[in-house]
Design an enzyme around this catalytic site. Structure first.
Site, short mmCIF file in Angstrom:
data_model
loop_
_atom_site.label_atom_id
_atom_site.label_comp_id
_atom_site.label_asym_id
_atom_site.label_seq_id
_atom_site.Cartn_x
_atom_site.Cartn_y
_atom_site.Cartn_z
CG ASP A 73 -32.35 10.14 25.17
OD1 ASP A 73 -31.61 9.22 25.92
OD2 ASP A 73 -32.73 11.14 25.87
CB SER A 79 -35.25 18.93 18.55
OG SER A 79 -34.54 17.80 19.26
O1 RIB Z 1 -30.58 12.31 27.45
C1 RIB Z 1 -31.29 13.86 27.85
C2 RIB Z 1 -32.17 13.54 28.93
O2 RIB Z 1 -31.39 13.41 30.11
C3 RIB Z 1 -32.97 14.79 29.05
O3 RIB Z 1 -34.26 15.00 28.47
C4 RIB Z 1 -33.00 15.02 30.85
O4 RIB Z 1 -34.37 14.74 31.29
C5 RIB Z 1 -32.12 13.68 31.08
O5 RIB Z 1 -32.94 12.69 31.59
#
Ligand code: RIB
Length: 305
Positions: free
Chosen positions: A254, A293
């Site tokens: 992400d 983080s």
């Molecule tokens: O990609 C990580 C995320 O996957 C976590 O924060 C969790 O909530 C899931 O959605």
């Protein structure tokens, strides 16, 4: 230069992060060394990464009517993310994600969608004016697929490029998916979606290239410690990872996608944006937790100086 404008139409979760020595067997109880509660959800994480790297972010999302929902909205607000279209669903819990992080920093994640399952296509019509003002739309698959498809069509009709992160992997209708500008799976998602092995770099390339036959325009595969791979009709290029000793990789994908959207909107140079996003994602693995983080732009620039 004006700040990039990014809309995330996606999920938010409360992450219940447990550090483990190993997973218990069926019927077994064992002690785990550490626990932390944090803000997560792939949509929210990408929104925070885009915002921390300098984008103006609009979040379209749904929370439950309990404590978690209120805290999630406060968290978005604290980052300066526009929450006009983060709505509360009555009598519903917020999304939660029990996460297990092993001693090597690798994670296993369960998600309970909760209010995220209530983010319907109408939400896009309601937020239309703000979405139309965006440089990019970011989508993941922790909300109903009908909403994801509606958002892709909305982006295509209004010439707003869509970055689609097919996570968690699902059975996808490529008649919609092909209209996204960039498709960003990780290795596991690529394996599920392509139905091909991803046990070597060569096989990962073949699996990603196979998606071009479904008329996808650009594919970026996030490969963790191996970096990220760009595949398009014109080229296949591996961008090496920035080497670090990871403590917790949760949310690194992400961090990559959210920061990539900012960097790409700023420069229009996809390779440059991938190189920067590789570094940004690597830094996010140096401490525990998901969003907490993620570096600010200032912290990031200090590190790469
Ligand atoms: O990609 C990580 C995320 O996957 C976590 O924060 C969790 O909530 C899931 O959605």
């Amino acid at each position: 230069m004006a700040n990039p404008k990014i809309t995330v139409i996606g999920s938010n979760m409360m992450d219940l992060i447990t550090n483990i020595n190993r997973m218990p067997r069926s019927g077994e109880t064992i002690e785990a060394p550490d626990f932390d509660l944090g803000f997560g959800g792939k949509g929210a994480n990408q929104a925070v990464a885009a915002c921390k790297t300098g984008a103006e972010v609009v979040m379209v999302s749904r929370v439950g009517d309990g404590l978690f929902g209120r805290e999630v909205i406060k968290n978005f607000d604290s980052h300066g993310i526009d929450t006009e279209y983060v709505k509360v669903v009555e009598n519903t819990t917020s999304g939660v994600a029990p996460i297990f992080v092993d001693q090597d920093g690798n994670n296993r994640i369960l998600i309970v969608k909760g209010a995220n399952a209530h983010l319907k296509p109408e939400a896009i019509d309601q937020a239309k004016d703000k979405i139309l003002n965006s440089d990019f739309i970011l989508l993941q698959l922790e909300i109903p697929l009908e909403t994801v498809y509606y958002a892709i069509e909305f982006g295509a009709e209004n010439e707003i490029p869509v970055i689609l992160n097919p996570a968690p992997a699902a059975d996808l209708d490529f008649n919609y998916v092909k209209k996204a500008s960039i498709f960003v799976p990780n290795e596991t998602e690529l394996e599920t979606i392509s139905g091909m092995p991803v046990d070597s770099l060569e096989n990962i390339k073949k699996a990603a290239q196979s998606l071009l036959t479904k008329d996808l325009k650009k594919i970026i595969v996030t490969l963790g410690e191996k970096g990220s791979l760009l595949v398009s009709k014109e080229k296949t290029e591996l961008i090496f990872a920035f080497k670090v000793d990871p403590k917790d990789t949760t949310g690194a994908g992400d961090a990559f996608i959210g920061s990539f959207a900012t960097f790409y909107a700023e420069s229009g140079d996809i390779i440059k944006a991938m190189k920067l996003a590789n570094k940004y994602a690597a830094f996010s693995t140096l401490s525990t937790g998901t969003q907490k983080s993620f570096y600010t732009r200032e912290e990031f620039e200090k590190e790469i100086d």
